[in-house]
Design an enzyme around this catalytic site. Structure first.
Site, short mmCIF file in Angstrom:
data_model
loop_
_atom_site.label_atom_id
_atom_site.label_comp_id
_atom_site.label_asym_id
_atom_site.label_seq_id
_atom_site.Cartn_x
_atom_site.Cartn_y
_atom_site.Cartn_z
N ASN A 45 0.84 -1.19 0.00
CA ASN A 45 0.00 0.00 0.00
C ASN A 45 0.88 1.25 0.00
O ASN A 45 1.96 1.28 0.59
CB ASN A 45 -1.03 0.00 1.14
CG ASN A 45 -0.46 -0.22 2.52
OD1 ASN A 45 0.59 -0.82 2.69
ND2 ASN A 45 -1.18 0.24 3.52
N CYS A 56 -4.05 0.67 -2.56
CA CYS A 56 -3.95 -0.59 -1.82
C CYS A 56 -2.83 -1.46 -2.41
O CYS A 56 -2.47 -1.33 -3.59
CB CYS A 56 -5.26 -1.37 -1.92
SG CYS A 56 -6.58 -0.70 -0.91
N GLU A 58 -2.96 -4.63 -3.23
CA GLU A 58 -3.44 -5.47 -4.34
C GLU A 58 -3.49 -4.66 -5.64
O GLU A 58 -3.17 -5.16 -6.72
CB GLU A 58 -4.85 -5.99 -4.05
CG GLU A 58 -4.97 -6.83 -2.80
CD GLU A 58 -5.34 -6.02 -1.57
OE1 GLU A 58 -4.78 -4.92 -1.38
OE2 GLU A 58 -6.18 -6.48 -0.80
N1 THU Z 1 -5.24 -1.81 2.51
C1 THU Z 1 -4.65 -2.56 1.53
O1 THU Z 1 -3.62 -2.18 0.97
N2 THU Z 1 -5.24 -3.73 1.17
C2 THU Z 1 -6.30 -4.29 1.81
O2 THU Z 1 -6.74 -5.36 1.45
C3 THU Z 1 -6.93 -3.58 2.93
C4 THU Z 1 -6.47 -2.19 3.16
C5 THU Z 1 -4.58 -0.57 2.92
C6 THU Z 1 -5.23 0.69 2.50
C7 THU Z 1 -4.70 1.67 3.54
O3 THU Z 1 -3.41 2.13 3.13
C8 THU Z 1 -4.52 0.81 4.78
O4 THU Z 1 -4.51 -0.53 4.33
C9 THU Z 1 -5.61 1.00 5.82
O5 THU Z 1 -6.85 0.85 5.26
#
Ligand code: THU
Length: 134
Positions: A45, A56, A58
């Site tokens: 992220n 994110c 993914e």
């Molecule tokens: N986040 C992800 O990168 N992937 C996920 O599946 C859940 C949430 C990140 C987004 C943000 O930077 C942090 O986690 C908190 O939500």
């Protein structure tokens, strides 16, 4: 469902997790996926001072796959540190949907506990809208 590629994917997702840029939420996430060409792509992220502009893990891993010529996610690992399962957010479920099929495996893992659980896209995104709907 453990697979032969799982340990390698977890290791790549962990590497990405360690590089996550999450100064605002302090919630690091790493992801690694295997594409149809046997290549692994990873992402973490990447947050932003303008909060909605963050990405994110993914999302970044999928972007790396597309830029690397891949179009099908065979397996994807999401890893973080939480007492709860770190399942993909709604937007990332849709992003995975674009490049997956019914056999694609979505593995949820934890930095400390390792592998936790696997899902198929239909479990995470029922009656989804995808390329065939257009
Ligand atoms: N986040 C992800 O990168 N992937 C996920 O599946 C859940 C949430 C990140 C987004 C943000 O930077 C942090 O986690 C908190 O939500």
């Amino acid at each position: 469902m453990k697979t032969e590629n799982l340990e390698k994917l977890i290791s790549k997702a962990k590497e990405a997790y360690k590089k996550a840029y999450a100064p605002y939420s302090k919630f690091q996430v790493g992801s690694a996926l295997l594409d149809e060409n046997g290549k692994i792509h990873s992402g973490c992220n990447v947050e932003n001072a303008a909060y909605p502009s963050g990405s994110c893990a993914e999302e970044i891993a999928i972007g790396a796959m597309v830029a690397g010529g891949g179009r099908v996610i065979k397996e994807i690992v999401v890893i973080g540190l939480s007492s709860e399962l770190i399942t993909p957010c709604g937007a990332c479920r849709q992003r995975i949907r674009e490049f997956c099929n019914k056999e694609t495996i979505i593995h949820i893992c934890d930095i400390q506990k390792g592998y936790l659980k696997s899902f198929k896209i239909d479990e995470l995104l029922a009656y989804s809208f995808g390329p065939n709907n257009l």
